[in-house]
Design a protein around this motif. Structure first.
Motif, PDB file in Angstrom:
ATOM      1  N   ARG A 257     -16.251 -15.450   7.767  1.00  0.00           N
ATOM      2  CA  ARG A 257     -16.088 -14.504   8.871  1.00  0.00           C
ATOM      3  C   ARG A 257     -14.640 -14.399   9.351  1.00  0.00           C
ATOM      4  O   ARG A 257     -13.925 -15.394   9.441  1.00  0.00           O
ATOM      5  N   HIS A 258     -14.215 -13.179   9.620  1.00  0.00           N
ATOM      6  CA  HIS A 258     -12.897 -12.903  10.199  1.00  0.00           C
ATOM      7  C   HIS A 258     -13.036 -11.644  11.051  1.00  0.00           C
ATOM      8  O   HIS A 258     -12.687 -10.537  10.652  1.00  0.00           O
ATOM      9  N   GLU A 259     -13.582 -11.822  12.238  1.00  0.00           N
ATOM     10  CA  GLU A 259     -13.902 -10.692  13.112  1.00  0.00           C
ATOM     11  C   GLU A 259     -12.653  -9.990  13.642  1.00  0.00           C
ATOM     12  O   GLU A 259     -12.736  -8.874  14.178  1.00  0.00           O
ATOM     13  N   TYR A 260     -11.492 -10.642  13.481  1.00  0.00           N
ATOM     14  CA  TYR A 260     -10.262 -10.073  14.031  1.00  0.00           C
ATOM     15  C   TYR A 260      -9.459  -9.331  12.958  1.00  0.00           C
ATOM     16  O   TYR A 260      -8.353  -8.867  13.208  1.00  0.00           O
ATOM     17  N   GLU A 264     -11.835  -6.032   6.938  1.00  0.00           N
ATOM     18  CA  GLU A 264     -13.278  -6.275   6.874  1.00  0.00           C
ATOM     19  C   GLU A 264     -13.620  -7.281   7.969  1.00  0.00           C
ATOM     20  O   GLU A 264     -12.719  -7.831   8.623  1.00  0.00           O
ATOM     21  N   ASP A 265     -14.909  -7.548   8.168  1.00  0.00           N
ATOM     22  CA  ASP A 265     -15.287  -8.548   9.168  1.00  0.00           C
ATOM     23  C   ASP A 265     -15.359  -9.950   8.566  1.00  0.00           C
ATOM     24  O   ASP A 265     -15.891 -10.866   9.154  1.00  0.00           O
ATOM     25  N   HIS A 266     -14.825 -10.060   7.343  1.00  0.00           N
ATOM     26  CA  HIS A 266     -14.770 -11.365   6.680  1.00  0.00           C
ATOM     27  C   HIS A 266     -13.412 -11.479   5.976  1.00  0.00           C
ATOM     28  O   HIS A 266     -12.659 -10.503   5.888  1.00  0.00           O
ATOM     29  N   ILE A 267     -13.143 -12.666   5.481  1.00  0.00           N
ATOM     30  CA  ILE A 267     -11.872 -12.927   4.806  1.00  0.00           C
ATOM     31  C   ILE A 267     -11.748 -12.072   3.544  1.00  0.00           C
ATOM     32  O   ILE A 267     -12.703 -11.942   2.757  1.00  0.00           O
ATOM     33  N   THR A 268     -10.565 -11.498   3.346  1.00  0.00           N
ATOM     34  CA  THR A 268     -10.243 -10.768   2.123  1.00  0.00           C
ATOM     35  C   THR A 268      -8.881 -11.234   1.622  1.00  0.00           C
ATOM     36  O   THR A 268      -8.128 -11.894   2.361  1.00  0.00           O
ATOM     37  N   VAL A 269      -8.566 -10.878   0.382  1.00  0.00           N
ATOM     38  CA  VAL A 269      -7.253 -11.232  -0.167  1.00  0.00           C
ATOM     39  C   VAL A 269      -6.635 -10.014  -0.835  1.00  0.00           C
ATOM     40  O   VAL A 269      -7.330  -9.119  -1.317  1.00  0.00           O
ATOM     41  N   GLU A 300       0.583  -2.614   1.306  1.00  0.00           N
ATOM     42  CA  GLU A 300       0.889  -1.249   1.735  1.00  0.00           C
ATOM     43  C   GLU A 300      -0.316  -0.329   1.549  1.00  0.00           C
ATOM     44  O   GLU A 300      -0.510   0.627   2.304  1.00  0.00           O
ATOM     45  N   ASN A 301      -1.132  -0.626   0.550  1.00  0.00           N
ATOM     46  CA  ASN A 301      -2.282   0.216   0.221  1.00  0.00           C
ATOM     47  C   ASN A 301      -3.538  -0.183   0.997  1.00  0.00           C
ATOM     48  O   ASN A 301      -4.641   0.228   0.631  1.00  0.00           O
ATOM     49  N   GLY A 302      -3.380  -0.949   2.030  1.00  0.00           N
ATOM     50  CA  GLY A 302      -4.515  -1.254   2.889  1.00  0.00           C
ATOM     51  C   GLY A 302      -5.125  -2.625   2.702  1.00  0.00           C
ATOM     52  O   GLY A 302      -6.146  -2.941   3.317  1.00  0.00           O
ATOM     53  N   ARG A 303      -4.550  -3.449   1.831  1.00  0.00           N
ATOM     54  CA  ARG A 303      -5.022  -4.821   1.572  1.00  0.00           C
ATOM     55  C   ARG A 303      -6.385  -4.818   0.867  1.00  0.00           C
ATOM     56  O   ARG A 303      -6.937  -3.771   0.579  1.00  0.00           O
ATOM     57  N   SER A 317      -1.654   0.430  -8.321  1.00  0.00           N
ATOM     58  CA  SER A 317      -2.656  -0.328  -7.576  1.00  0.00           C
ATOM     59  C   SER A 317      -4.060   0.090  -7.944  1.00  0.00           C
ATOM     60  O   SER A 317      -4.303   1.228  -8.366  1.00  0.00           O
ATOM     61  N   LYS A 318      -4.961  -0.859  -7.780  1.00  0.00           N
ATOM     62  CA  LYS A 318      -6.390  -0.592  -7.889  1.00  0.00           C
ATOM     63  C   LYS A 318      -7.056  -1.198  -6.668  1.00  0.00           C
ATOM     64  O   LYS A 318      -6.840  -2.374  -6.370  1.00  0.00           O
ATOM     65  N   THR A 319      -7.841  -0.418  -5.993  1.00  0.00           N
ATOM     66  CA  THR A 319      -8.518  -0.911  -4.798  1.00  0.00           C
ATOM     67  C   THR A 319      -9.983  -1.078  -5.102  1.00  0.00           C
ATOM     68  O   THR A 319     -10.653  -0.135  -5.515  1.00  0.00           O
ATOM     69  N   HIS A 320     -10.482  -2.263  -4.880  1.00  0.00           N
ATOM     70  CA  HIS A 320     -11.910  -2.546  -5.070  1.00  0.00           C
ATOM     71  C   HIS A 320     -12.464  -3.023  -3.754  1.00  0.00           C
ATOM     72  O   HIS A 320     -12.206  -4.134  -3.309  1.00  0.00           O
ATOM     73  N   ARG A 321     -13.226  -2.178  -3.076  1.00  0.00           N
ATOM     74  CA  ARG A 321     -13.752  -2.506  -1.739  1.00  0.00           C
ATOM     75  C   ARG A 321     -15.238  -2.787  -1.837  1.00  0.00           C
ATOM     76  O   ARG A 321     -15.920  -2.178  -2.666  1.00  0.00           O
TER      77      ARG A 321
END
Length: 321
Positions: A257-260, A264-269, A300-303, A317-321
């Motif tokens: 969880r990473h509500e701040y 996302e509301d969880h940890i991302t890298v 820069e591309n939104g993490r 870049s490739k974004t996988h959400r």
């Protein structure tokens, strides 16, 4: 002691074995030099009593073979009915430590065994000390190469390994991949959940990613702070993309969880990837800079995505959400 008794004369062998057992020793008796060699590793004797004159393989030959093959020095007492000085000298020169004349006097035998018992006791102590030193050395090596918090490789080890991999991959013209990844908005995590929870988060991420790359030529280490680095040997860009996806999916599955976070509301890298064919001359700083440039593009591309440095100063870049 554990005593290996070697004598081709059955009666002599049986009588001496009985005496040795009566004195409290564990005895394995064999009738030939070849049987002695076959029994040596399995029995692990602390003393060898070895007849000199035997068919097929003499005691001298057995002793010479043992001394050449094994570094561990197990005492050897030669046994013979001959007391000529030349034979005694040959016994010592072939690796023997003492010489007994048949028939063996009980008092002489006991005295020789007492001396050998002292040696056996010292060898046991030495083995115990050596084993402890080996354990301490392994622990020291881990401490030298391991990050104290996350227990993956530390920066020093990773720098050494990257230098080695650049050289090897350059020599054999093989692709090498470096992935630099960063925990998104980790300062906000630390500020709101506290540093203890932050440390636990880093440990969880490090161990999760470390389990993804257990094979030879794959290394995971802490680059610094909340940044980690992965080296993948003999890894082209397609394989690197699959590896980055695996990291992304594994971190997602943790659901830490990473509500701040605004991502996302969880940890991302976020990940920066460089895949290249080393020339062997690349500096560590240059390789890290390429990966860091790609990592910056991911931010820069939104993490929560990964970006490639493609070798032409361009980044995609490739974004996988």
């Amino acid at each position: 002691m554990k005593i290996l008794l070697v004598d081709d004369v059955k009666l002599d062998r049986m009588q001496l074995a009985i005496r040795l057992k009566q004195l409290g020793h564990s005895v394995q008796s064999v009738p030939s030099g070849r049987d002695a060699l076959a029994s040596y590793e399995l029995f692990e004797p602390e003393l060898i009593i070895l007849d000199v004159m035997m068919p097929e393989m003499s005691g001298y030959e057995v002793s010479t073979f043992l001394r050449a093959k094994y570094k561990d020095w197990v005492p050897i007492i030669f046994l013979s009915s001959h007391d000529e000085p030349e034979m005694i000298a040959q016994a010592i020169n072939s690796g023997g430590d003492d010489y007994l004349i048949k028939p063996v006097e009980k008092l002489v035998l006991m005295s020789k065994l007492l001396a050998m018992q002292r040696i056996a006791d010292m060898r046991r102590e030495l083995k115990t000390t050596t084993a402890k030193l080996e354990q301490l050395n392994q622990l020291l090596q881990r401490q030298v190469h391991e990050d104290g918090l996350t227990q993956v490789h530390n920066r020093r080890y990773m720098d050494e390994k990257l230098h080695e991999m650049v050289s090897v991959h350059g020599r054999h013209h093989l692709p090498l991949t470096v992935i630099l990844f960063d925990v998104d908005l980790f300062k906000l995590f630390n500020d709101n959940y506290g540093h203890t929870e932050g440390d636990q988060c880093l440990c969880t991420i490090a161990q999760t990613v470390n389990k993804l790359f257990p094979r030879a030529g794959e290394y995971v280490g802490r680059y610094g702070g909340e940044e980690f680095v992965v080296f993948l040997g003999h890894c082209d860009q397609k394989q690197a993309e699959r590896a980055a996806n695996r990291i992304q999916v594994a971190i997602q599955a943790i659901n830490y969880r990473h509500e701040y976070s605004s991502v996302e509301d969880h940890i991302t890298v976020s990940q920066g990837i460089v895949t290249f064919f080393p020339t062997g001359k690349e500096t560590l700083n240059r390789v890290y800079d390429m990966a860091d440039d790609a990592l910056y593009k991911s931010k820069e591309n939104g993490r929560n995505c990964f970006s490639f440095w493609d070798g032409n100063e361009n980044i995609r870049s490739k974004t996988h959400r």
